[in-house]
Design an enzyme around this catalytic site. Structure first.
Site, mmCIF file in Angstrom:
data_model
loop_
_atom_site.group_PDB
_atom_site.id
_atom_site.type_symbol
_atom_site.label_atom_id
_atom_site.label_comp_id
_atom_site.label_asym_id
_atom_site.label_seq_id
_atom_site.Cartn_x
_atom_site.Cartn_y
_atom_site.Cartn_z
ATOM 1 N N TYR A 115 -11.788 -21.772 -19.941
ATOM 2 C CA TYR A 115 -12.116 -21.207 -18.633
ATOM 3 C C TYR A 115 -11.413 -21.903 -17.470
ATOM 4 C CZ TYR A 115 -15.811 -18.338 -20.757
ATOM 5 O OH TYR A 115 -16.510 -17.413 -21.507
ATOM 6 N N LYS A 144 -15.578 -25.148 -32.897
ATOM 7 C CA LYS A 144 -14.810 -24.295 -33.812
ATOM 8 C C LYS A 144 -13.648 -25.136 -34.327
ATOM 9 C CE LYS A 144 -13.923 -20.244 -35.685
ATOM 10 N NZ LYS A 144 -14.824 -19.523 -36.611
ATOM 11 N N ASP A 196 -19.741 -19.625 -34.836
ATOM 12 C CA ASP A 196 -20.158 -18.319 -35.377
ATOM 13 C C ASP A 196 -21.408 -18.471 -36.244
ATOM 14 O OD1 ASP A 196 -18.200 -19.798 -36.682
ATOM 15 O OD2 ASP A 196 -17.558 -18.153 -37.949
ATOM 16 N N ASP A 214 -21.209 -20.519 -22.591
ATOM 17 C CA ASP A 214 -21.406 -19.304 -21.795
ATOM 18 C C ASP A 214 -22.069 -18.232 -22.661
ATOM 19 O OD1 ASP A 214 -21.158 -17.389 -19.819
ATOM 20 O OD2 ASP A 214 -19.059 -16.947 -20.278
ATOM 21 N N ASP A 220 -26.582 -17.210 -23.056
ATOM 22 C CA ASP A 220 -27.185 -15.880 -22.889
ATOM 23 C C ASP A 220 -27.884 -15.441 -24.174
ATOM 24 O OD1 ASP A 220 -26.332 -15.779 -20.296
ATOM 25 O OD2 ASP A 220 -25.441 -13.788 -20.446
#
Ligand code: ATP
Length: 341
Positions: free
Chosen positions: A127, A179, A213, A237, A241
């Site tokens: 980001y 990851k 994942d 991020d 949520d």
């Protein structure tokens, strides 16, 4: 002479439903005996009309002085070339840690008794916005490239923050989410550094790691296995949520943005212009943000009182605003909380 226990804090009511929910929160904070001495500033749409800037200099100066703020939702005006107010605040005060707790308040959801805190690195990774395109022949955007930037010192800083948060909030376990099987360098450095920091806390905070994942799936299969999650900007991020979804969505989701130079607490939802001015907005997310703020200044007792009252009102008394499926107004909801305190 003011009360010696008073703590100066910046107050930004914000746009849309901001003033209504802030009013409710201020009443409840008063009832709980919160020690804040508010210094009010105007930002967002209101400020861009009067000052030509949604984040005028006095707001930044105010926060620089108090180092602490409670902020209603702010709208960045579309067009006019304004940069996001939230991004500017993040940069101005080096708010490197985003803290997103998710806890069950609303009964009858898919899960009961969820209590997870996610710590997201807020300034690095993909980001950072280092992107470019490469034209080929007559296609101006034939190739797109994005670079993620992670520094060892940035990883250490967020990991130290997460582990000391665990100790000060009585948390037992941190799951480092990454990851590193694919992004071996980028998120590998994050994993390695967080594990190194974790070793210093051995015996006090348990450490485990998960690939992002798998973590996303495990959160849905059995969220109770998680206590705290520590992760990078982009994964945080998305997963923050997801955990908000586990407890009924963003209506009850608070967030804290904490950095070297300031701490700013807010509701995760936006300014909800569609219901602004109707007196029906749910103040819970901002209220929970103010409880995080109480914790932050060491007033944990007030914070617990506030969360306890919200739990009883929402979970036991089933007093709900419209978004939760009820018909209680913002003002009556706040009154119910105050009665329960
Ligand atoms: P913004 O651009 O400011 O983020 P938005 O409309 O994209 O605004 P939200 O403001 O979060 O996003 O609103 C999304 C939906 O959720 C809207 O229908 C809104 O009415 C509802 N909503 C958001 N916050 C609340 C709240 N505190 N109480 C009740 N409804 C809410």
């Amino acid at each position: 002479m003011g009360n010696p226990k008073e703590i100066a804090a910046t107050l930004i009511r914000g746009d849309g439903i901001g003033p209504e929910i802030m009013e409710a929160v201020l009443r409840v904070l008063e009832a709980v005996g919160a020690p804040f001495r508010w210094e009010e500033q105007t930002a967002g749409m209101a400020a861009s009309k009067t000052d030509g800037d949604p984040l005028p200099a006095p707001v930044l100066e105010g926060i620089r002085k108090t180092k602490l703020a409670l902020k209603g939702p702010l709208t960045t005006p579309v067009g006019g070339g304004f940069r996001s107010v939230n991004v500017r605040l993040r940069e101005a005060f080096k708010l490197f840690a985003n803290v997103r707790p998710a806890r069950t308040y609303l009964p009858g959801g898919r899960y009961e008794d969820i209590d997870i805190v996610l710590i997201r690195e807020n300034t690095q990774g993909f980001y950072v916005g280092f992107e470019h395109v490469i034209p080929i022949d007559d296609d101006p955007r034939a190739v797109a490239v994005a670079s993620g930037i992670i520094t060892r010192s940035g990883c250490r800083r967020i990991a130290e923050f997460a582990f000391s948060y665990a100790l000060s909030h009585g948390r037992k376990k941190i799951t480092i989410v990454h990851k590193a099987n694919i992004l071996k360098m980028l998120t590998g450095l994050f994993l390695e550094t967080a594990q190194e920091v974790g070793k210093k806390y051995a015996g006090r905070v348990e450490v485990e790691e998960r690939i992002v994942d798998n973590c996303a799936m495990q959160l849905v299969l059995n969220p109770h296995q998680f206590d705290m999650i520590l992760t990078t900007n982009m994964f945080g991020d998305i997963l923050s949520d997801e955990i908000a979804g586990l407890v009924g969505g963003l209506g009850l989701a608070p967030g804290g943005n904490i950095g070297a130079d300031a701490a700013i607490f807010e509701a995760v939802h936006g300014s909800a212009p569609d219901i602004a001015g109707q007196g029906i907005a749910n103040p819970s997310a901002l209220l929970l943000a103010s409880a995080m703020m109480l914790d932050y200044v060491g007033e944990s007792e007030g914070a617990q009182l506030l969360r306890g009252a919200l739990y009883r009102v929402v979970h036991e008394d089933r007093i709900w605003t419209k978004d939760l499926g009820g018909a209680t107004s913002t003002r009556d909801f706040a009154s119910a909380l105050i009665n329960r305190l």
